[in-house]
Design a protein around this motif. Structure first.
Motif, PDB file in Angstrom:
ATOM      1  N   TYR A  41       0.851  -1.189   0.000  1.00 49.31           N
ATOM      2  CA  TYR A  41       0.000   0.000   0.000  1.00 49.31           C
ATOM      3  C   TYR A  41       0.885   1.237   0.000  1.00 49.31           C
ATOM      4  N   PHE A  98      -9.382  -0.896   4.589  1.00 47.43           N
ATOM      5  CA  PHE A  98      -9.055  -1.241   3.216  1.00 47.43           C
ATOM      6  C   PHE A  98     -10.357  -1.563   2.506  1.00 47.43           C
ATOM      7  N   TRP A 111      -7.240   2.672   0.688  1.00 48.42           N
ATOM      8  CA  TRP A 111      -7.243   2.570   2.139  1.00 48.42           C
ATOM      9  C   TRP A 111      -7.379   3.975   2.715  1.00 48.42           C
ATOM     10  N   TRP A 122      -3.870   0.518  -2.669  1.00 45.90           N
ATOM     11  CA  TRP A 122      -3.206  -0.751  -2.409  1.00 45.90           C
ATOM     12  C   TRP A 122      -3.422  -1.708  -3.577  1.00 45.90           C
TER      13      TRP A 122
END
Length: 127
Positions: A41, A98, A111, A122
């Motif tokens: 991420y 997320f 996220w 991500w």
């Protein structure tokens, strides 16, 4: 007397067969996304890696590892039959969510950590 015993036996045999378990109509549902997933991420003020296991029911458990803060956060959530991925990480005071989509062996999403004013994207793959 033999007729009565025979009729009684036939009656109970039919009764027991009609009351048997109907397991033939019950199918076990297995998530198409079951397995181990991992990725990275990136975003405002934080980046790192994540890994998760999706069980046969679509329950997600794993960790998100911050490269910036050198901390690991518990990741818990779900994946539905359409591949919609939703998981929380950390705690209510230090954590976020997320959200994304699993498709085949690929994963992508966003996220957010609203309490720290951080967010980003991500990606990941199924192992």
């Amino acid at each position: 007397m033999k007729k009565i015993i025979l009729l009684t036996t036939v009656f109970f045999t039919l009764l027991l067969n009609s009351c048997s378990d109907n397991d033939d109509n019950i199918s076990a549902s297995t998530s198409a996304y079951q397995g181990n997933w991992s990725g990275n991420y990136t975003g405002t003020q934080d980046n790192g890696s994540w890994n998760a296991n999706v069980n046969s029911s679509g329950i997600v458990t794993g960790t998100a590892n911050s490269s910036v803060f050198s901390e690991s956060y518990v990741l818990n959530g779900t994946v539905n039959d359409s591949g919609v991925f939703t998981a929380t990480f950390g705690t209510s005071s230090v954590g976020g969510q997320f959200n994304g989509q699993l498709n085949g062996n690929n994963a992508i999403g966003t996220w957010i950590n609203t309490s720290a004013n951080m967010n980003g994207n991500w990606t990941g793959t199924k192992q």
